[in-house]
Motif scaffolding. Structure first.
Motif, PDB file in Angstrom:
ATOM      1  N   ALA A  35       0.829  -1.212   0.000  1.00  0.00           N
ATOM      2  CA  ALA A  35       0.000   0.000   0.000  1.00  0.00           C
ATOM      3  C   ALA A  35       0.861   1.258   0.000  1.00  0.00           C
ATOM      4  O   ALA A  35       0.561   2.225  -0.698  1.00  0.00           O
ATOM      5  N   ALA A  36       1.951   1.249   0.759  1.00  0.00           N
ATOM      6  CA  ALA A  36       2.798   2.437   0.868  1.00  0.00           C
ATOM      7  C   ALA A  36       3.577   2.702  -0.414  1.00  0.00           C
ATOM      8  O   ALA A  36       3.649   3.843  -0.868  1.00  0.00           O
ATOM      9  N   PHE A  37       4.154   1.673  -0.999  1.00  0.00           N
ATOM     10  CA  PHE A  37       5.029   1.874  -2.145  1.00  0.00           C
ATOM     11  C   PHE A  37       4.307   1.864  -3.490  1.00  0.00           C
ATOM     12  O   PHE A  37       4.833   2.368  -4.476  1.00  0.00           O
ATOM     13  N   CYS A  38       3.117   1.284  -3.546  1.00  0.00           N
ATOM     14  CA  CYS A  38       2.416   1.138  -4.829  1.00  0.00           C
ATOM     15  C   CYS A  38       1.214   2.063  -4.962  1.00  0.00           C
ATOM     16  O   CYS A  38       0.331   1.825  -5.784  1.00  0.00           O
ATOM     17  N   ALA A  39       1.176   3.121  -4.196  1.00  0.00           N
ATOM     18  CA  ALA A  39       0.031   4.030  -4.209  1.00  0.00           C
ATOM     19  C   ALA A  39      -0.241   4.616  -5.589  1.00  0.00           C
ATOM     20  O   ALA A  39      -1.379   4.914  -5.932  1.00  0.00           O
ATOM     21  N   HIS A  40       0.799   4.776  -6.407  1.00  0.00           N
ATOM     22  CA  HIS A  40       0.648   5.403  -7.717  1.00  0.00           C
ATOM     23  C   HIS A  40       0.627   4.398  -8.868  1.00  0.00           C
ATOM     24  O   HIS A  40       0.553   4.804 -10.030  1.00  0.00           O
ATOM     25  N   VAL A  41       0.702   3.116  -8.558  1.00  0.00           N
ATOM     26  CA  VAL A  41       0.745   2.099  -9.608  1.00  0.00           C
ATOM     27  C   VAL A  41      -0.634   1.966 -10.253  1.00  0.00           C
ATOM     28  O   VAL A  41      -1.644   1.811  -9.571  1.00  0.00           O
ATOM     29  N   VAL A  42      -0.656   2.049 -11.573  1.00  0.00           N
ATOM     30  CA  VAL A  42      -1.887   1.919 -12.351  1.00  0.00           C
ATOM     31  C   VAL A  42      -1.856   0.627 -13.170  1.00  0.00           C
ATOM     32  O   VAL A  42      -2.879  -0.002 -13.382  1.00  0.00           O
ATOM     33  N   GLU A  43      -0.656   0.242 -13.618  1.00  0.00           N
ATOM     34  CA  GLU A  43      -0.490  -0.982 -14.405  1.00  0.00           C
ATOM     35  C   GLU A  43       0.540  -1.866 -13.718  1.00  0.00           C
ATOM     36  O   GLU A  43       1.633  -1.404 -13.374  1.00  0.00           O
ATOM     37  N   LEU A  44       0.186  -3.153 -13.548  1.00  0.00           N
ATOM     38  CA  LEU A  44       1.064  -4.104 -12.880  1.00  0.00           C
ATOM     39  C   LEU A  44       1.180  -5.373 -13.703  1.00  0.00           C
ATOM     40  O   LEU A  44       0.183  -6.019 -14.014  1.00  0.00           O
TER      41      LEU A  44
END
Length: 117
Positions: A35-44
Motif C-alpha cells: 500500500a505504501a510503495f504502490c500508491a501510484h501504480v496503475v499498471e502491474l
C-alpha cells in the motif's frame, strides 16, 4: 522520525507502470508495504511468476487502490478456486490478462461480475 519516514515513502513510490515479470513471486508480502510503495501504480505486470493462490493475488490487488491493468499471464492458477470475497478486490481493475493460466470458466465469470468495465 515519522516525518522522515513519510518523506522517504513519498520519494520511494514506484512508477505508475510496474513490471515484475519473471521475478519468482509466489506470495504477496507485507500488505502495508504494498500500500505504501504502490500508491501510484496503475499498471502491474506479474506475468511468468509463481502465483498460484487467488488469496495472495487479492492481497496485492486490494492494496493498490489505483490499479487498472493487471497481467497474470503464465502463473500456475489451474485448479485454484477464487472465493467471492477475494474477487471483490478486483473491482477497480479495467483490464485483466489471464493468458496461459488455465483458470476455470467459473473463475472468469466471477471476475467479470466483479470487474464492471
Amino acid at each position: 522520525f515519522l516525518i522522515i519516514q513519510s518523506f522517504l515513502l513519498d520519494r520511494l513510490n514506484l512508477p505508475s507502470v510496474l513490471v515484475l515479470n519473471s521475478c519468482g513471486i509466489s506470495r504477496s508480502g507485507d500488505q502495508a508495504e504494498i500500500a505504501a510503495f504502490c500508491a501510484h501504480v496503475v499498471e502491474l505486470d506479474l506475468s511468468h511468476n509463481k502465483l498460484q493462490d487467488w488469496h495472495e493475488i487479492s492481497k496485492i490487488v486490494s492494496n493498490i487502490p489505483n490499479l487498472e491493468f493487471l497481467n497474470l499471464s503464465s502463473n500456475p492458477l489451474a485448479g485454484m478456486t477464487l472465493e467471492p470475497r477475494w474477487a471483490e478486490a478486483f473491482s477497480s481493475v479495467r483490464r485483466l490478462v489471464l493468458n496461459n493460466t488455465q483458470v476455470s470458466w467459473d473463475t472468469v465469470l466471477l471476475l467479470t461480475r466483479e470487474i464492471p468495465e
